[in-house]
Design a protein around this motif. Sequence first.
Motif, PDB file in Angstrom:
ATOM      1  N   GLY A   1      19.612   4.712  15.216  1.00 26.72           N
ATOM      2  CA  GLY A   1      21.232   5.457  15.502  1.00 26.72           C
ATOM      3  C   GLY A   1      20.967   6.657  17.059  1.00 26.72           C
ATOM      4  N   SER A   2      19.410   6.034  17.560  1.00 26.73           N
ATOM      5  CA  SER A   2      19.181   6.516  18.862  1.00 26.73           C
ATOM      6  C   SER A   2      18.661   5.878  19.640  1.00 26.73           C
ATOM      7  CB  SER A   2      18.050   7.414  18.548  1.00 26.73           C
ATOM      8  OG  SER A   2      17.533   8.482  19.971  1.00 26.73           O
ATOM      9  N   ALA A   3      19.792   5.656  21.155  1.00 24.09           N
ATOM     10  CA  ALA A   3      19.083   4.327  21.960  1.00 24.09           C
ATOM     11  C   ALA A   3      17.714   5.235  22.435  1.00 24.09           C
ATOM     12  CB  ALA A   3      19.938   5.033  22.822  1.00 24.09           C
ATOM     13  N   ALA A   4      17.195   6.302  23.120  1.00 25.18           N
ATOM     14  CA  ALA A   4      16.414   7.036  23.581  1.00 25.18           C
ATOM     15  C   ALA A   4      15.058   6.784  22.519  1.00 25.18           C
ATOM     16  CB  ALA A   4      16.139   8.419  23.308  1.00 25.18           C
ATOM     17  N   ALA A   5      14.913   6.786  21.451  1.00 22.62           N
ATOM     18  CA  ALA A   5      13.831   5.971  19.390  1.00 22.62           C
ATOM     19  C   ALA A   5      13.528   4.670  20.309  1.00 22.62           C
ATOM     20  CB  ALA A   5      14.658   6.862  18.815  1.00 22.62           C
ATOM     21  N   ARG A   6      15.163   4.506  20.446  1.00 19.41           N
ATOM     22  CA  ARG A   6      14.679   2.579  20.449  1.00 19.41           C
ATOM     23  C   ARG A   6      13.869   2.076  22.211  1.00 19.41           C
ATOM     24  NH1 ARG A   6      20.091   2.751  18.839  1.00 19.41           N
ATOM     25  NH2 ARG A   6      20.520   1.655  20.935  1.00 19.41           N
TER      26      ARG A   6
ATOM     27  N   LEU B   1      15.174   9.522  33.619  1.00 18.95           N
ATOM     28  CA  LEU B   1      15.091   9.159  32.750  1.00 18.95           C
ATOM     29  C   LEU B   1      15.362  11.007  31.945  1.00 18.95           C
ATOM     30  CD1 LEU B   1      11.901   8.607  32.618  1.00 18.95           C
ATOM     31  CD2 LEU B   1      13.273   7.012  33.021  1.00 18.95           C
ATOM     32  N   ALA B   2      16.203  11.614  33.099  1.00 17.20           N
ATOM     33  CA  ALA B   2      16.932  12.826  31.989  1.00 17.20           C
ATOM     34  C   ALA B   2      17.562  12.899  31.031  1.00 17.20           C
ATOM     35  CB  ALA B   2      17.217  14.370  33.183  1.00 17.20           C
ATOM     36  N   PRO B   3      18.248  11.994  31.147  1.00 14.65           N
ATOM     37  CA  PRO B   3      19.281  11.901  29.946  1.00 14.65           C
ATOM     38  C   PRO B   3      18.993  11.703  28.533  1.00 14.65           C
ATOM     39  CG  PRO B   3      20.367  11.454  31.612  1.00 14.65           C
ATOM     40  CD  PRO B   3      19.130  11.520  32.016  1.00 14.65           C
ATOM     41  N   LEU B   4      18.402  10.473  28.827  1.00 18.09           N
ATOM     42  CA  LEU B   4      16.848  10.026  28.029  1.00 18.09           C
ATOM     43  C   LEU B   4      16.047  10.320  27.194  1.00 18.09           C
ATOM     44  CD1 LEU B   4      16.211   6.183  28.935  1.00 18.09           C
ATOM     45  CD2 LEU B   4      17.366   7.063  26.668  1.00 18.09           C
ATOM     46  N   LEU B   5      15.449  11.601  28.042  1.00 19.49           N
ATOM     47  CA  LEU B   5      14.259  12.151  27.494  1.00 19.49           C
ATOM     48  C   LEU B   5      14.931  14.134  26.771  1.00 19.49           C
ATOM     49  CD1 LEU B   5      12.142  12.516  30.642  1.00 19.49           C
ATOM     50  CD2 LEU B   5      11.901  11.336  28.351  1.00 19.49           C
ATOM     51  N   TYR B   6      15.878  14.537  27.168  1.00 20.98           N
ATOM     52  CA  TYR B   6      17.181  15.143  26.359  1.00 20.98           C
ATOM     53  C   TYR B   6      17.748  14.624  25.319  1.00 20.98           C
ATOM     54  CZ  TYR B   6      16.114  18.410  29.927  1.00 20.98           C
ATOM     55  OH  TYR B   6      15.565  19.127  31.690  1.00 20.98           O
ATOM     56  N   SER B   7      18.099  13.699  25.312  1.00 24.63           N
ATOM     57  CA  SER B   7      18.404  13.321  23.519  1.00 24.63           C
ATOM     58  C   SER B   7      17.643  12.414  22.976  1.00 24.63           C
ATOM     59  CB  SER B   7      18.951  11.678  24.251  1.00 24.63           C
ATOM     60  OG  SER B   7      18.423  10.972  24.221  1.00 24.63           O
ATOM     61  N   ASN B   8      16.156  13.291  22.869  1.00 23.23           N
ATOM     62  CA  ASN B   8      15.330  13.186  21.871  1.00 23.23           C
ATOM     63  C   ASN B   8      14.136  13.820  21.787  1.00 23.23           C
ATOM     64  OD1 ASN B   8      14.067  11.656  19.596  1.00 23.23           O
ATOM     65  ND2 ASN B   8      12.757  10.190  20.962  1.00 23.23           N
TER      66      ASN B   8
ATOM     67  N   CYS C   1      26.239  18.540  31.566  1.00 22.30           N
ATOM     68  CA  CYS C   1      26.128  17.016  31.588  1.00 22.30           C
ATOM     69  C   CYS C   1      25.104  15.971  30.390  1.00 22.30           C
ATOM     70  CB  CYS C   1      26.519  16.357  32.669  1.00 22.30           C
ATOM     71  SG  CYS C   1      25.037  17.060  33.195  1.00 22.30           S
ATOM     72  N   ALA C   2      24.268  17.017  29.973  1.00 23.77           N
ATOM     73  CA  ALA C   2      23.412  15.835  29.394  1.00 23.77           C
ATOM     74  C   ALA C   2      23.430  16.384  27.641  1.00 23.77           C
ATOM     75  CB  ALA C   2      21.623  16.621  29.974  1.00 23.77           C
ATOM     76  N   ASP C   3      23.208  15.299  27.303  1.00 23.81           N
ATOM     77  CA  ASP C   3      23.459  15.142  25.304  1.00 23.81           C
ATOM     78  C   ASP C   3      21.923  16.275  25.033  1.00 23.81           C
ATOM     79  OD1 ASP C   3      25.680  14.679  24.926  1.00 23.81           O
ATOM     80  OD2 ASP C   3      25.432  12.175  25.259  1.00 23.81           O
ATOM     81  N   LEU C   4      21.956  16.850  24.064  1.00 26.61           N
ATOM     82  CA  LEU C   4      20.529  17.227  23.762  1.00 26.61           C
ATOM     83  C   LEU C   4      20.588  17.252  22.237  1.00 26.61           C
ATOM     84  CD1 LEU C   4      17.683  19.206  24.022  1.00 26.61           C
ATOM     85  CD2 LEU C   4      19.095  20.717  23.352  1.00 26.61           C
ATOM     86  N   ASN C   5      19.628  16.164  21.841  1.00 26.54           N
ATOM     87  CA  ASN C   5      18.980  16.102  19.918  1.00 26.54           C
ATOM     88  C   ASN C   5      17.513  16.972  20.304  1.00 26.54           C
ATOM     89  OD1 ASN C   5      19.958  15.614  17.406  1.00 26.54           O
ATOM     90  ND2 ASN C   5      18.798  13.488  18.584  1.00 26.54           N
ATOM     91  N   VAL C   6      17.351  17.491  19.490  1.00 24.46           N
ATOM     92  CA  VAL C   6      16.350  17.586  19.143  1.00 24.46           C
ATOM     93  C   VAL C   6      16.000  18.018  17.403  1.00 24.46           C
ATOM     94  CG1 VAL C   6      15.149  20.333  18.119  1.00 24.46           C
ATOM     95  CG2 VAL C   6      16.478  20.441  20.136  1.00 24.46           C
TER      96      VAL C   6
END
Length: 423
Positions: free
Chosen positions: A145-150, A337-344, A372-377
Motif C-alpha cells: 500500500g505504499s509506493a515509498a515502501a515498495r 526525494l522529499a515527497p517519497l521520504l515524508y510519505s514513509n 503539498c507533501a503527503d505525510l505518513n507516520v
Amino acid sequence: MAAVPVVAIDNGGGNCKIGIAGQAAPTRVFPNASAKPKGERQTLIADQLADSKEVSQLQLRRPFDRGYCCHLELQRDVWARGVRAVLRRNPAECGLLLSEPLFNFEEIRAGTQQVVFEDLGFRSFYAAPGPVFAMHRAAAVLGAGSAAARTGAGVVVDCGFSFTHAVPFFKGQVLEGGVRRLNLGGKAMTNYLKELVSYRSLNMMDETYLMDAVKEQLCFVSQDVRTDLKAAQVAARSPFRREFVLPDGVHNFKGYVRDPEEWAAKVEALKQQVRAAESIEEKRRLAATLESDQVLALNNERFMVPELLFHPDDVGLQQAGVAEAVVQAVTACHPALAPLLYSNVVVVGGVAACPGFRERFTAELRALVPDCADLNVFMPQDPAVFTWEGMSGFGASYSYSRLAVTRQQYNESGGAAGVRQYL
C-alpha cells in the motif's frame, strides 16, 4: 548454510532482543548489562538480571558507552549467556546476525568479529545498523500500500537507549549524508528523572535500574505542555500525580504504581477502623499501616522528562528536537526525494513506546512539512521489537547466506573479512 540456524540479536545499549531467525517474536528481551546487588559478590548478567527479585541498589555495568560497544569482554559474556542459557544453542552450530550502531568504528567491528569467531565460535556472522533492518521490515509490512515502501524509500526514526537517529533511505540503502542524530535517548531520560525526583523528593541517584522501571510505567508525552503544567501546579489537585511504592526488600521486591482509587478506598476503610478501635494502642497500630510504605510521588516529571526529545534545550543541549531532526534529514537529501521520504516515516525504538509519542511527533512534524507533501507516520504496535522482526526475516532469507562472513573466510583473511554491504 541455509540449514544452519541463525541467532538474531538486536544488540541495543539498554536491552538485548534475542531469538532464532524465522520466529515471529524474539525468544527473550533482557538488559544488556550485568549487576551486583550492593554488598554481595554474585554478579547477575543478562536474563539473570531480568529475573532478579531485587531491583534496588544494583551496581550496573553496561557494555555500551555513548552509544558504542566499548567493553567487548562484558558483551561477550552477555551474548554467551543469551545463546547458551536462553536459547540453549551451541554457537559452533549457528550463524549470528547482529545489529550495530550507525557509523560504527572499524576497531569495534574488528573486535566484534574476533569475539564472534574466536571466543564464541559462531559459524557465520553478519552485522548492520538497526534502522536497516527496520526499513527492511517496514517494506514487508507496508509494501503493498505504499509506493515509498515498495521502492525502499523513507525515514526511520530510531529512538534508542543512547541516541535518537533520523535515517533517510532510498532503494533500501542508507543515505549517509542525510543521517541526523539527537544526543538524547532512554538513558538520558532516566538520568534526568533521577535528578528531578532526587531534588524534589527522595535521593534516587544510585537507583538507575529501579528508575528505569518507574520511567517506563509512569512517563507519557504531553500533547499540550503549557496546559498540563498549569493543571499540575497544585500537586494535591493535580490529575497527573501518581505514587510509586518503592521496594522494601521484605514484602515488595520490585515496587509498583499505587492505584489512586484503590488507595483512597483503603485509606477510608482504615480511618473507619481507627474510629471504631477501642484502645489507643490499636488506633496507633492501624494508623501506622498507612505510613509503612516508602512512596515516591511524581507529578509533572511524568511528562517533562519525555519532553526532552522535543525540546533538548530544556537541559542545555543545543540541538533540534526529534521532529525537526527528521526535516533536517530530508532536507539534506536530493529535493526530488522529499515527497517519497515524508510519505514513509517509520518510528521504532523502545523510547517511542512512551504513551502519546506518536500523536505528538506527528503533529509537530506535520507543522514543519510543506502542505503539498503527503505525510505518513507509521509506528508498529511494539516499536521496541520491530527492528528484531526485520532481522528475523532477513536472517531466514537467502540474503543472509549471501552476505554473511563464514568462519573459514575469517580465518583465511586474518580478521580482515567482511566488507560492509547492507542488504
